[in-house]
Enzyme design. Structure first.
Site, short mmCIF file in Angstrom:
data_model
loop_
_atom_site.label_atom_id
_atom_site.label_comp_id
_atom_site.label_asym_id
_atom_site.label_seq_id
_atom_site.Cartn_x
_atom_site.Cartn_y
_atom_site.Cartn_z
N HIS A 472 21.57 15.53 23.69
CA HIS A 472 22.26 14.31 23.26
C HIS A 472 22.95 14.53 21.91
O HIS A 472 24.16 14.27 21.78
CB HIS A 472 21.23 13.18 23.16
CG HIS A 472 21.80 11.86 22.74
ND1 HIS A 472 22.02 10.83 23.63
CD2 HIS A 472 22.21 11.40 21.53
CE1 HIS A 472 22.53 9.79 22.98
NE2 HIS A 472 22.66 10.12 21.70
N GLU A 473 22.20 14.98 20.93
CA GLU A 473 22.79 15.16 19.60
C GLU A 473 23.84 16.26 19.61
O GLU A 473 24.83 16.18 18.88
CB GLU A 473 21.70 15.45 18.57
CG GLU A 473 20.66 14.35 18.43
CD GLU A 473 21.26 12.97 18.20
OE1 GLU A 473 22.36 12.87 17.62
OE2 GLU A 473 20.62 11.98 18.60
N HIS A 476 27.13 14.80 20.64
CA HIS A 476 27.83 14.22 19.49
C HIS A 476 28.49 15.33 18.67
O HIS A 476 29.65 15.19 18.22
CB HIS A 476 26.84 13.48 18.59
CG HIS A 476 26.46 12.13 19.07
ND1 HIS A 476 27.36 11.17 19.46
CD2 HIS A 476 25.23 11.55 19.21
CE1 HIS A 476 26.72 10.06 19.81
NE2 HIS A 476 25.43 10.27 19.67
N HIS A 479 31.64 16.63 20.19
CA HIS A 479 32.72 15.66 20.02
C HIS A 479 33.38 15.85 18.65
O HIS A 479 34.62 15.78 18.52
CB HIS A 479 32.15 14.24 20.14
CG HIS A 479 33.15 13.21 20.52
ND1 HIS A 479 32.83 11.87 20.61
CD2 HIS A 479 34.46 13.28 20.86
CE1 HIS A 479 33.90 11.18 20.98
NE2 HIS A 479 34.90 12.01 21.12
#
Length: 691
Positions: A472-473, A476, A479
């Site tokens: 998940h991190e 980010h 991105h």
């Protein structure tokens, strides 16, 4: 800038020539650096608002952005250290300088002269011919001027500024109180029998924690890697209740008065109400949604209630299964809140013959990281190498992302839980992508987690949930790091609507359920054996175990947040806890004890960026599940689809509306179908439940 250049050898916070010099930064550097950068930004601001300066991008926007970027980068380092290496001295310096920055940024955002220049730039004849990225920057800036109070009267501006400074201080204090209350609790025992049921790794970690304090026995804290295994595995109900109660009462009236977040919550809500009224909105939820995808609080509330209606039958079934199992298999006539996680784990082991602890042995951290990097290389054709760089703690590692042999981004990984580090997991940007006279400035990210530390001289092992958190991190981070946009305020995660910013992160979690991925990132901690297919199949079978309860929990938090910032009156007769109870009456099937003070540690909405925005997790999950469905249709490791996701989602960042980016990738508007299917709540599952 010449004055700043002359100070860089004396003050590492003023050295922007490369990566932050964490090994050299001291508390005494903070105030002089911030004062110097504020002075520089003030002088640039005074220059660009002058009547003689033309309203052009190069004369106004660029110099101001350059000055603010330096200030933001230095303050970002300070804020990061405040989160991961907090000390009383650092906290004092942080809180001393926070009002200065808040006042400056608020004043700039309200300045009528600057606002007029931005409007003139956007209204110029050549505006339509400028790049889409610059158009987006200007559109966002004009919106932010309005939300920053630029159209208010002088008296209203003054009050607005006071509100911003007060809120900045209150939210910082809220977070500090949670950290202090969390670190204050220690449970020390020498009774090994009371720890029956706990995995050996958890017991060894508790023993080593006590030894680090120079004590014998076993030390448990409210840090998640210490706290959660107790709730999940400890046979002692008394031990589970002790830690549950301590966590439930953090930062409340049950502890030290100076750490009680109850009064702070009301102060924050009152100030947000006042701010929204000054800006001409009904309530703070309206203000919060202006830069988001969702059109109104009513739309969000309806979205959440629709999801709750779909999830409730599954949640009710989940709860009944827990109660039945506890009674029939464990001899428990009543399941208390501190029993829920324990009974759930026993039920999962009984039904699927798989436990978190068993799976954890197959996920040594180095092997997981290598697998994650290999996945990234396959999908996005980049290479990740560990390299040397100054760090703030010995746990930290530094990596560079290469594309076609050239460095395109970097990131720090700070994986383990420790004192002086706030809980949870997050990504933050240390530096954004930006062209400079010296060449392209590459993005740098901080990836922060709170995984269990290595024990017994062996590498750390992760639960599968930890693996998903890492994915998940890292989503980010991708991105931020893989952007191709050269305007920093809309590159990477910057400028992305808050309810879409979780798309890449939640998207990456899906790969943590794929055999083609997991088979390459597992190696048993003792034997080195890869995850067996049979165990993987059990894990997948258990994927949606209690998904109804999990979804209702997120909806409860989201609806509470939205109603708190739309329906609730901070000066009214209803209390925050009473509002929370009305939300639970509507959507929840589980009730915590009356003494539980969940809002007092809800840092997402009281000390983070999720106020009237916590729904973003579920909103973006619709987008991420539907985006991942395209990989399922074309092949989950299909580099062509990966390139399309990179080109249309990751690389464009906030340079265009998220809805446009999603449609460019998927070819249509998002659908709820994939989320329901991934959660086991599609029509087939509904038929099974009704039967």
């Amino acid at each position: 800038m010449q004055a700043l250049d002359n100070l860089t050898t004396q003050n590492p916070l003023l050295d922007f020539s490369g990566l932050p010099r964490f090994g050299d930064i001291k508390v005494e550097h903070i105030t002089p650096a911030i004062e110097a950068l504020l002075k520089n930004a003030e002088s640039v601001f005074a220059l660009v608002v002058g009547a003689e300066v033309p309203a052009t991008w190069d004369a106004v926007v660029k110099p101001l952005d350059d000055a603010n970027e330096l200030l933001g980068r230095a303050w970002g380092i300070v804020g990061h250290l405040h989160s991961v290496a907090d000390t009383p001295e650092l906290r004092e310096a942080y809180n001393e300088n926070l009002p200065k920055l808040t006042e400056f940024w608020t004043r700039v955002g309200q300045d009528e002269r600057l606002y007029a220049k931005y409007k003139a730039i956007a209204g110029a004849a050549d505006f339509q011919t400028c790049s889409p990225e610059r158009k987006r920057v200007l559109e966002n800036a004009l919106r932010d001027f309005r939300l920053g109070g630029a159209e208010l009267s002088d008296a209203a501006k003054e009050r607005f500024s006071e509100i911003q400074e007060k809120m900045a201080a209150l939210t910082a204090k809220f977070s500090e109180n949670v950290l202090d209350a969390t670190n204050d609790f220690v449970y020390l025992t020498t009774d090994l029998d009371s720890l029956k049921g706990l995995p050996e790794d958890a017991i060894l970690a508790a023993k080593e924690a006590a030894e680090r304090d120079g004590k014998s026995g076993y030390k448990f804290t409210l840090q998640f890697p210490s706290y959660f295994p107790v709730l999940q595995y400890a046979d002692s109900q008394a031990l589970r209740k002790t830690l549950y109660d301590a966590s439930a009462k953090r930062a409340s009236e049950f502890g030290k008065p100076e750490w009680d977040n109850g009064p702070l919550i009301l102060e924050i809500l009152k100030l947000r109400e006042e701010e929204s009224k000054l800006l001409g909105y009904r309530h703070f939820a309206d203000v919060s949604l202006v830069p988001k995808m969702a059109e109104s609080p009513e739309e969000v509330t309806q979205f959440l209630r629709d999801l709750a209606k779909r999830a409730r039958p599954y949640a009710e079934r989940d709860l009944q299964e827990i109660r039945d199992f506890a009674k029939n298999k464990l001899g428990m006539t009543h399941v208390e809140p501190w029993d829920m996680t324990y009974v759930s784990e026993k039920l999962r082991q009984d039904r699927y013959a798989v436990s978190d602890n068993e799976l954890r042995q197959y996920f040594p951290e180095p092997t997981v990281l290598n697998g994650l990097f290999e996945l990234t290389q396959t999908l996005f054709e980049v290479e990740i190498r560990q390299e040397d760089a100054p760090k703030w703690h010995e746990d930290v590692r530094f990596f560079t992302v290469y594309k076609n042999g050239a460095a395109m981004a970097h990131f720090y990984l700070d994986p383990y839980s420790r004192d002086q580090k706030r809980g949870g997991a997050w990504m933050d940007d240390a530096r954004g992508r930006k062209p400079t006279p010296e060449g392209l400035q590459t993005p740098v990210a901080y990836l922060t987690c709170n995984f269990p530390r290595p024990v017994g001289g062996k590498p750390a092992t992760l639960t599968h949930d930890d693996v998903l958190t890492l994915f998940h991190e890292f989503g980010h981070g991708l991105h931020h790091m893989l952007t191709k946009i050269n305007e920093p305020s809309v590159a990477g995660i910057s400028g992305v609507e808050w309810d879409a910013v979780e798309l890449p992160s939640q998207f990456m979690e899906n790969f943590g359920w794929e055999w083609g991925v997991l088979s390459r990132m597992t190696a048993h901690a003792e034997t080195g054996e890869a995850l067996p297919v049979a165990l993987f199949e059990k894990m997948v079978a258990a994927k949606n175990f209690q998904s109804g309860l999990q979804m209702l929990r997120q909806i409860e938090f989201s609806l509470f947040d939205m109603r708190l910032h739309s329906d609730f009156q901070a000066n009214g007769t209803q209390t925050v806890l009473e509002l929370l109870e009305t939300v639970r009456e509507e959507v929840s099937v589980i009730r915590p004890p009356a003494y539980h003070r969940f809002p007092n540690s809800f840092t997402h909405i009281f000390a983070g960026g999720y106020s009237a925005g916590y729904y973003s997790y579920k909103w973006a999950e619709v987008l991420s599940a539907d985006a991942y469905a395209q990989f399922e249709e074309t092949g989950v490791l299909n580099p062509t689809t990966g390139k399309q996701f990179l080109d249309e989602i990751l690389s464009v960042g906030g340079s265009r509306p998220a809805a446009q980016s999603f449609k460019a990738f998927r070819g249509r508007a998002p659908s709820l179908d994939a989320l329901l299917r991934h959660s086991g709540m599609d029509e087939a599952s509904e038929s099974a439940v009704s039967a």
